[in-house]
Design a protein around this motif. Sequence first.
Motif, PDB file in Angstrom:
ATOM      1  N   LYS A 124      36.313  32.953  29.623  1.00 40.79           N
ATOM      2  CA  LYS A 124      35.021  32.826  30.327  1.00 40.79           C
ATOM      3  C   LYS A 124      34.973  33.679  31.595  1.00 40.79           C
ATOM      4  O   LYS A 124      34.372  33.295  32.607  1.00 40.79           O
ATOM      5  N   THR A 127      31.767  34.610  33.524  1.00 41.29           N
ATOM      6  CA  THR A 127      31.006  33.637  34.316  1.00 41.29           C
ATOM      7  C   THR A 127      31.373  33.667  35.801  1.00 41.29           C
ATOM      8  O   THR A 127      30.766  32.957  36.598  1.00 41.29           O
ATOM      9  N   SER A 153      36.811  37.331  27.765  1.00 42.94           N
ATOM     10  CA  SER A 153      35.595  36.549  27.542  1.00 42.94           C
ATOM     11  C   SER A 153      35.422  36.496  26.027  1.00 42.94           C
ATOM     12  O   SER A 153      35.039  37.495  25.409  1.00 42.94           O
TER      13      SER A 153
END
Length: 301
Positions: A124, A127, A153
Motif C-alpha cells: 500500500k 497511500t 503497491s
Amino acid sequence: MEKQCKSGFATLIGRPNVGKSTLMNKLIGQKIAITSNKPQTTRNRIQTVYTCDEGQIVFLDTPGIHKAQNRLGTYMVEVAQKTFSQADIVMWLVEPTTFIGRGEQEIAKKLRQLKCPVFLIVNKTDTVKKEAVAECIKAYRQIADFNEVVAVSALRSVNTDTLLDTVFRYLPYGPMYYDEDTVTDQPMRQIAAEMIREKALRRLQEEIPHGIAVTIEQMKERPDGSVMDIEASIICERESHKGIIIGKGGSMLKAIGSDARRDIEDMLEMKVNLKLFVKVRKDWRDSDLYMKNFGYHEDEK
C-alpha cells in the motif's frame, strides 16, 4: 542439456486485510484468491503457481493471523502457522505505518525462530509519502531481521516484478512442482464458491460476512459445452441474516449472483447460469461437522 530451473515455496503471511490475496493475484497475473476490504477474507491456505523461464514459485496465501473468537478462527490461525514451516521463503506483508501492534509483535517472535529467509514486504505504498515507507521499514527492522525488504503497491502493480526477481534469487535449483499451465491447486468448484463469497462480503453489512460460507451444490456443463449450470448455497448463521442476504424482492441475492457470475465466466471462459439459494445453519463456525462440510478440513492443517 536441460536448463536448470529454480523452484520453491514462498509463504505470504500478515495480519488480516494487509493485501495478501491482492498481491498474490497480481504476482501470478490471475484472480484466484478472493479479496475484500473486510478482515479474514481468506480462510483456507491457497496455493498458486507462477511459472516463467527462470523457474517456478509456489505461493502460499494464508489466512490473516488474528486472535481467534471461535473454532473457525482457531482453524484459520493454525493453517497460517503450519504454512510457516513448509516454506523456502516467508514474506511478511505489512502496511506502511510505524505503529507495531501486539499482533505484529507476535508474528515477529515466530519469524525470529525460522531458519529460512524472511522478506519484509511493505504494501500500500501508493497511500503514503516515501518518507513514511522509510520510517516504517526502520521501525520493523528493530523487531526482526530481514534478508530483503521490498516496498510494493499490490493494487497498482508497483515493484511486483522486483519482488518476483528477489524471490527467485533465494530459491534453490530443482524440479518444477507443477506443470507450466497450472496456476492453482484449488479445484474449480472451490474457486467458484469463494468468488460468490467474495461478492457477498463486498455487498453485505459488517456483522454478516464472517458468518457466511458458500457451498456449490451442483456444477455441470451442458452436453453441447455452451453453458455451465451452477447451483450454490450461501450459508448464514441466523434467520435475520437470511432476509438481509436475499434483500427486498430478492434484490441483494440477485446483485451478488450477477457480480459472481461475471468472475466465474472469466475464469471458466464460458457462459454461466448461476442459481443461488440461502440456508441457515445456526452457529456453524463452532461446529466441526459443518466446518468440514463447508470445506474447512482438519487435514489442511
